[in-house]
Write an enzyme that holds these catalytic residues in place. Structure first.
Site, PDB file in Angstrom:
ATOM      1  N   CYS A   1      -4.400   6.756   3.647  1.00 51.35           N
ATOM      2  CA  CYS A   1      -4.641   5.417   3.104  1.00 51.35           C
ATOM      3  C   CYS A   1      -5.813   4.702   3.769  1.00 51.35           C
ATOM      4  O   CYS A   1      -6.650   4.112   3.088  1.00 51.35           O
ATOM      5  CB  CYS A   1      -3.374   4.572   3.175  1.00 51.35           C
ATOM      6  SG  CYS A   1      -2.757   4.244   4.838  1.00 51.35           S
TER       7      CYS A   1
ATOM      8  N   HIS B   1      -4.549   2.748  -3.598  1.00 51.72           N
ATOM      9  CA  HIS B   1      -4.145   3.284  -2.295  1.00 51.72           C
ATOM     10  C   HIS B   1      -3.914   4.787  -2.391  1.00 51.72           C
ATOM     11  O   HIS B   1      -3.964   5.373  -3.469  1.00 51.72           O
ATOM     12  CB  HIS B   1      -2.877   2.578  -1.795  1.00 51.72           C
ATOM     13  CG  HIS B   1      -1.662   2.832  -2.638  1.00 51.72           C
ATOM     14  ND1 HIS B   1      -0.543   3.460  -2.150  1.00 51.72           N
ATOM     15  CD2 HIS B   1      -1.389   2.552  -3.925  1.00 51.72           C
ATOM     16  CE1 HIS B   1       0.371   3.541  -3.111  1.00 51.72           C
ATOM     17  NE2 HIS B   1      -0.122   2.992  -4.198  1.00 51.72           N
TER      18      HIS B   1
ATOM     19  N   HIS C   1       0.789   0.932   6.138  1.00 48.70           N
ATOM     20  CA  HIS C   1       0.086   1.450   4.966  1.00 48.70           C
ATOM     21  C   HIS C   1      -0.897   0.381   4.502  1.00 48.70           C
ATOM     22  O   HIS C   1      -0.618  -0.811   4.630  1.00 48.70           O
ATOM     23  CB  HIS C   1       1.111   1.758   3.868  1.00 48.70           C
ATOM     24  CG  HIS C   1       0.533   2.408   2.661  1.00 48.70           C
ATOM     25  ND1 HIS C   1       0.049   3.693   2.665  1.00 48.70           N
ATOM     26  CD2 HIS C   1       0.368   1.950   1.399  1.00 48.70           C
ATOM     27  CE1 HIS C   1      -0.382   4.000   1.451  1.00 48.70           C
ATOM     28  NE2 HIS C   1      -0.208   2.957   0.664  1.00 48.70           N
TER      29      HIS C   1
END
Length: 170
Positions: free
Chosen positions: A80, A143, A131
Site C-alpha cells: 500500500c 489502494h 494501511h
C-alpha cells in the site's frame, strides 16, 4: 528455527493489511465525462481536482489487479505505501517517504468530510498494522489490498468505516 519464524510473522503483521469484502469497478470515461458535464463552469480548484482524479484513475487502470506483495514496488507486486509512493512520484513528480509509518506524518490532518482528491487516508487494520490509500472523490480511495491487489474501495464499506484512522492533506 522458532525465532526466524516469529520475526517473519512480526514483519508481515507490521506491513499494510486489508481484508476487502467488495471492490468498486469504475468506467473512467463515463465517470470523467459525467463529472465534467456536472461541474462545467466551476472554479479552477475543482478543475485541478478533476484533472488529478483523471490521472489517478489512469494510474489505477495501469496498476489494477497488481498483486499485493509486502515490500514490493513493481507490477509483480506492490504494497500500500509503495503504491502511494509510486502514484505521487509518477503523477505529481513528488517523492514521498516509502513507508506508511512515515507517510502518516506528512502534510496536515483533515477530517473525513474535508477530504479532497489526492489526500491520504489511513487505517488501523490490526494491532500494529497500518494501511494507506489515496482518496479519489465520492468516498472512494485507491489502494493495494492484501486480498485483491490494487483496487478502488469505498470508505462507506463497513470494514473501512471500522478501520478508518486518519487523513492527511499534502
Amino acid at each position: 528455527m522458532f525465532r526466524p519464524l516469529v520475526i517473519v510473522l512480526l514483519l508481515f503483521m507490521s506491513g499494510c493489511s486489508s481484508q476487502l469484502p467488495e471492490q468498486i469497478e469504475t468506467d473512467t470515461s463515463t465517470n470523467v465525462a459525467a463529472k465534467q458535464a456536472k461541474t462545467s463552469g466551476l472554479d479552477s480548484v475543482k478543475t485541478k481536482q478533476q484533472v488529478l482524479e483523471q490521472k489517478l484513475m489512469a494510474f489505477h487502470h495501469e496498476w489494477k489487479g497488481t498483486p499485493y506483495r509486502y515490500g514490493g514496488m513493481s507490477k509483480r507486486g506492490v504494497d500500500c505505501s509503495a503504491l502511494v509512493y509510486l502514484a505521487y512520484k509518477d503523477i505529481l513528480g513528488r517523492k514521498l517517504p516509502r513507508t506508511t509509518a512515515d507517510q502518516k506524518s506528512l502534510g496536515h490532518k483533515v477530517s473525513k468530510r474535508e477530504l479532497k482528491t489526492g489526500d491520504l487516508v489511513f487505517f488501523k487494520t490490526g494491532w500494529s498494522t497500518r494501511h494507506v490509500g489515496i482518496y479519489l472523490s465520492d468516498s472512494k480511495f485507491l489502494h493495494a489490498s492484501t486480498s485483491q491487489g490494487v483496487m478502488i474501495s469505498t470508505l462507506n464499506n463497513s470494514y473501512w468505516q471500522r478501520k478508518y484512522w486518519l487523513s492527511r492533506s499534502l
